[in-house]
Write a protein that holds these residues in place. Structure first.
Motif, mmCIF file in Angstrom:
data_model
loop_
_atom_site.group_PDB
_atom_site.id
_atom_site.type_symbol
_atom_site.label_atom_id
_atom_site.label_comp_id
_atom_site.label_asym_id
_atom_site.label_seq_id
_atom_site.Cartn_x
_atom_site.Cartn_y
_atom_site.Cartn_z
ATOM 1 N N LEU A 252 0.810 -1.217 0.000
ATOM 2 C CA LEU A 252 0.000 0.000 0.000
ATOM 3 C C LEU A 252 0.845 1.271 0.000
ATOM 4 O O LEU A 252 0.404 2.320 0.463
ATOM 5 N N VAL A 253 2.053 1.169 -0.550
ATOM 6 C CA VAL A 253 2.971 2.312 -0.635
ATOM 7 C C VAL A 253 3.243 2.864 0.766
ATOM 8 O O VAL A 253 3.340 4.072 0.969
ATOM 9 N N ASP A 254 3.360 1.957 1.726
ATOM 10 C CA ASP A 254 3.587 2.367 3.109
ATOM 11 C C ASP A 254 5.004 2.902 3.277
ATOM 12 O O ASP A 254 5.972 2.251 2.874
ATOM 13 N N PRO A 255 5.170 4.084 3.900
ATOM 14 C CA PRO A 255 6.516 4.641 4.087
ATOM 15 C C PRO A 255 7.458 3.718 4.848
ATOM 16 O O PRO A 255 8.654 3.681 4.558
ATOM 17 N N PHE A 256 6.931 2.956 5.826
ATOM 18 C CA PHE A 256 7.837 2.093 6.591
ATOM 19 C C PHE A 256 8.416 0.977 5.722
ATOM 20 O O PHE A 256 9.537 0.520 5.961
ATOM 21 N N LEU A 257 7.677 0.521 4.695
ATOM 22 C CA LEU A 257 8.229 -0.485 3.791
ATOM 23 C C LEU A 257 9.373 0.089 2.972
ATOM 24 O O LEU A 257 10.385 -0.581 2.729
ATOM 25 N N ALA A 258 9.224 1.347 2.549
ATOM 26 C CA ALA A 258 10.313 1.990 1.818
ATOM 27 C C ALA A 258 11.555 2.095 2.696
ATOM 28 O O ALA A 258 12.691 1.913 2.228
ATOM 29 N N ARG A 259 11.373 2.363 3.996
ATOM 30 C CA ARG A 259 12.517 2.459 4.894
ATOM 31 C C ARG A 259 13.166 1.095 5.113
ATOM 32 O O ARG A 259 14.387 0.987 5.235
ATOM 33 N N VAL A 260 12.343 0.042 5.181
ATOM 34 C CA VAL A 260 12.894 -1.307 5.297
ATOM 35 C C VAL A 260 13.775 -1.620 4.086
ATOM 36 O O VAL A 260 14.893 -2.148 4.226
ATOM 37 N N ILE A 261 13.285 -1.300 2.896
ATOM 38 C CA ILE A 261 14.073 -1.553 1.687
ATOM 39 C C ILE A 261 15.313 -0.679 1.663
ATOM 40 O O ILE A 261 16.412 -1.125 1.300
ATOM 41 N N ARG A 262 15.165 0.579 2.062
ATOM 42 C CA ARG A 262 16.306 1.501 2.118
ATOM 43 C C ARG A 262 17.432 0.938 2.967
ATOM 44 O O ARG A 262 18.617 1.055 2.613
ATOM 45 N N ASP A 263 17.081 0.336 4.095
ATOM 46 C CA ASP A 263 18.077 -0.102 5.058
ATOM 47 C C ASP A 263 18.578 -1.525 4.801
ATOM 48 O O ASP A 263 19.491 -1.988 5.483
ATOM 49 N N ALA A 264 17.979 -2.215 3.841
ATOM 50 C CA ALA A 264 18.343 -3.610 3.598
ATOM 51 C C ALA A 264 19.531 -3.705 2.642
ATOM 52 O O ALA A 264 19.639 -2.921 1.698
ATOM 53 N N PRO A 265 20.444 -4.658 2.859
ATOM 54 C CA PRO A 265 21.446 -4.941 1.822
ATOM 55 C C PRO A 265 20.734 -5.335 0.532
ATOM 56 O O PRO A 265 19.802 -6.146 0.554
ATOM 57 N N ALA A 266 21.132 -4.758 -0.579
ATOM 58 C CA ALA A 266 20.451 -5.051 -1.845
ATOM 59 C C ALA A 266 21.356 -4.724 -3.019
ATOM 60 O O ALA A 266 21.954 -3.651 -3.071
ATOM 61 N N ASP A 267 21.437 -5.667 -3.951
ATOM 62 C CA ASP A 267 22.122 -5.450 -5.220
ATOM 63 C C ASP A 267 21.122 -5.274 -6.358
ATOM 64 O O ASP A 267 21.497 -4.864 -7.455
ATOM 65 N N ALA A 268 19.862 -5.595 -6.101
ATOM 66 C CA ALA A 268 18.781 -5.428 -7.073
ATOM 67 C C ALA A 268 17.486 -5.282 -6.280
ATOM 68 O O ALA A 268 17.277 -5.981 -5.281
ATOM 69 N N ILE A 269 16.624 -4.359 -6.711
ATOM 70 C CA ILE A 269 15.378 -4.070 -5.993
ATOM 71 C C ILE A 269 14.231 -4.009 -6.995
ATOM 72 O O ILE A 269 14.349 -3.370 -8.053
ATOM 73 N N SER A 270 13.131 -4.661 -6.672
ATOM 74 C CA SER A 270 11.914 -4.515 -7.475
ATOM 75 C C SER A 270 10.741 -4.257 -6.536
ATOM 76 O O SER A 270 10.660 -4.836 -5.450
ATOM 77 N N VAL A 271 9.853 -3.364 -6.961
ATOM 78 C CA VAL A 271 8.647 -3.060 -6.196
ATOM 79 C C VAL A 271 7.462 -3.136 -7.142
ATOM 80 O O VAL A 271 7.443 -2.500 -8.188
ATOM 81 N N LYS A 272 6.491 -3.949 -6.769
ATOM 82 C CA LYS A 272 5.316 -4.198 -7.613
ATOM 83 C C LYS A 272 4.106 -3.641 -6.871
ATOM 84 O O LYS A 272 3.639 -4.224 -5.886
ATOM 85 N N LEU A 273 3.613 -2.500 -7.330
ATOM 86 C CA LEU A 273 2.612 -1.740 -6.582
ATOM 87 C C LEU A 273 1.385 -1.449 -7.433
ATOM 88 O O LEU A 273 1.482 -1.283 -8.642
ATOM 89 N N GLY A 274 0.238 -1.378 -6.770
ATOM 90 C CA GLY A 274 -0.961 -0.919 -7.456
ATOM 91 C C GLY A 274 -2.226 -1.671 -7.122
ATOM 92 O O GLY A 274 -3.248 -1.063 -6.797
ATOM 93 N N ILE A 275 -2.197 -3.011 -7.169
ATOM 94 C CA ILE A 275 -3.450 -3.746 -7.024
ATOM 95 C C ILE A 275 -4.059 -3.546 -5.640
ATOM 96 O O ILE A 275 -5.274 -3.367 -5.504
#
Length: 383
Positions: free
Chosen positions: A209-232
């Motif tokens: 649901l485009v929750d800000p806390f999810l964006a922060r979780v992704i921001r803080d996570a180790p990641a070499d590739a990121i995908s976000v599937k949003l809308g439904i």
């Protein structure tokens, strides 16, 4: 038998392991999120270990994993139990359907619920031989489990990690709804096909649901590739209007970029879903289907509501594409139309059984297409 403790080196794809009275509970979201927003649905979804697995090397011939499942059941509706998949040297050795555990049975007609308790479940695989082998034990994507004990007749060591970490966030389809088993949900199918990636699956049923806390979780996570599937979920919960949705997406991406300024990032729009293509939400259970002992979803909005800014999937896709166009200075941001993974033409051959979620065969189809478009040479996540 040797008992091996559950550690972060052994349990992959989880944010945390919470000690419980039985053992440990894997969580896909960190404790600060669970404290900040203790929404019951979100808490249930993040505790279901979709994409979480044990990964180790061993010479053991016999391995046993003891778990205690917990699930929600709906009176009068037959829903498949969760499964544990055991992969040995890349091949499926055992697919074990859960039994026992606790359940909360809900009556969808009255809203009442009844709690039932049950015993632990033991997954056993034997006759593996005495040679060294790589073992992955994928936990159920659709039931909560406590990890109680891991036993073997020879020591275990954590397996080597993949060379890249792929973080994916999405809705119930990414979570694995209607997939047969944990290695058949489409993000796991992709990770196994690619072979050198460590998946962290943040697919959360009903909660993309485009929750800000999810964006922060992704921001803080180790990641070499990121995908976000949003809308439904924004559509079927009727959570936003267009005016709020577009800046929320920009803010979501801005937060991710605070931690990953140059990491390849793919923004994926919804797959084809006939009930919401031109009709806003909220979505609801189809009462006629429930009366027949089946689950189907319907859209309760009216197509004309889109003129007032209420969201449909067609509107969402145009908005997401425009967001990426307006961020053209970000060379590592890419847009993927979800209909390239499952489109209107596919609905004729692979209809969504409940009007909303793909079946097992369609999860495989989505996984193959995502691999081809995103991880293959020329794709955003290609080597």
């Amino acid at each position: 038998m040797i008992s091996t403790p559950f550690t972060a080196d052994l349990v992959r794809g989880a944010a945390e392991l919470e000690p419980t009275s039985r053992g440990v509970a894997p969580h896909r979201l960190p404790a600060w999120v669970r404290r900040q927003f203790p929404d019951p649905r979100l808490l249930d979804m993040e505790a279901q270990p979709s994409g979480v697995r044990l990964a180790f090397t061993t010479t053991a011939s016999t391995i046993e994993l003891v778990t205690h499942p917990a699930r929600v059941a709906y009176r009068g509706l037959d829903r498949p139990r969760g499964r544990i998949d055991v992969i040995v040297d890349g091949a499926l050795r055992l697919r074990d359907e859960l039994d026992g555990g606790d359940r909360v049975e809900i009556d969808l007609q009255t809203g009442g619920s009844t709690a039932h308790t049950g015993p632990v479940h033991t997954t056993r695989v034997d006759r593996l031989g005495s040679e060294s082998k790589n073992v992955e034990v994928w936990l159920p994507h659709n039931e909560v489990v406590d990890l109680v004990e891991l036993r073997s007749d020879a020591p275990m060591s954590p397996a080597a990690r993949g060379s890249r970490v792929w973080v994916h966030h999405g809705s119930s389809i990414s979570h694995g709804s209607n997939a047969l088993a944990p290695t058949e949900i489409w993000p796991v199918a992709v990770a196994r096909a690619v072979g050198d990636v460590e998946l962290r699956n943040l697919g959360l049923g009903g909660s993309a649901l485009v929750d800000p806390f999810l964006a922060r979780v992704i921001r803080d996570a180790p990641a070499d590739a990121i995908s976000v599937k949003l809308g439904i979920n924004v559509v079927n919960s009727d959570a936003m209007r267009l005016r709020a949705f577009v800046p929320a997406i920009h803010g979501f991406l801005d937060t991710i970029r605070d931690g990953h300024p140059e990491t390849p990032l793919v923004l994926v729009s919804p797959i084809f879903c006939g009930i919401h293509e031109t009709t806003p939400g909220p979505g609801a259970f189809d009462p006629a289907a429930l009366a027949a002992g089946e689950v189907r979803f319907i859209a309760t909005g009216a197509p004309s509501d889109a003129a007032q800014g209420r969201l449909t999937l067609e509107v969402i896709r145009d908005a997401l594409r425009t967001v990426v166009d307006h961020r053209a200075d970000d060379e590592n941001l890419h847009y993927l139309d979800g209909r390239d993974l499952y489109g209107a033409a596919d609905a004729a051959d692979h209809p969504l059984p409940d009007g909303l979620h793909p079946d097992a065969e369609t999860h495989a189809l989505i996984g193959r297409r995502f691999t081809e478009r995103v991880f293959a040479p020329g794709g955003p996540f290609a080597r």
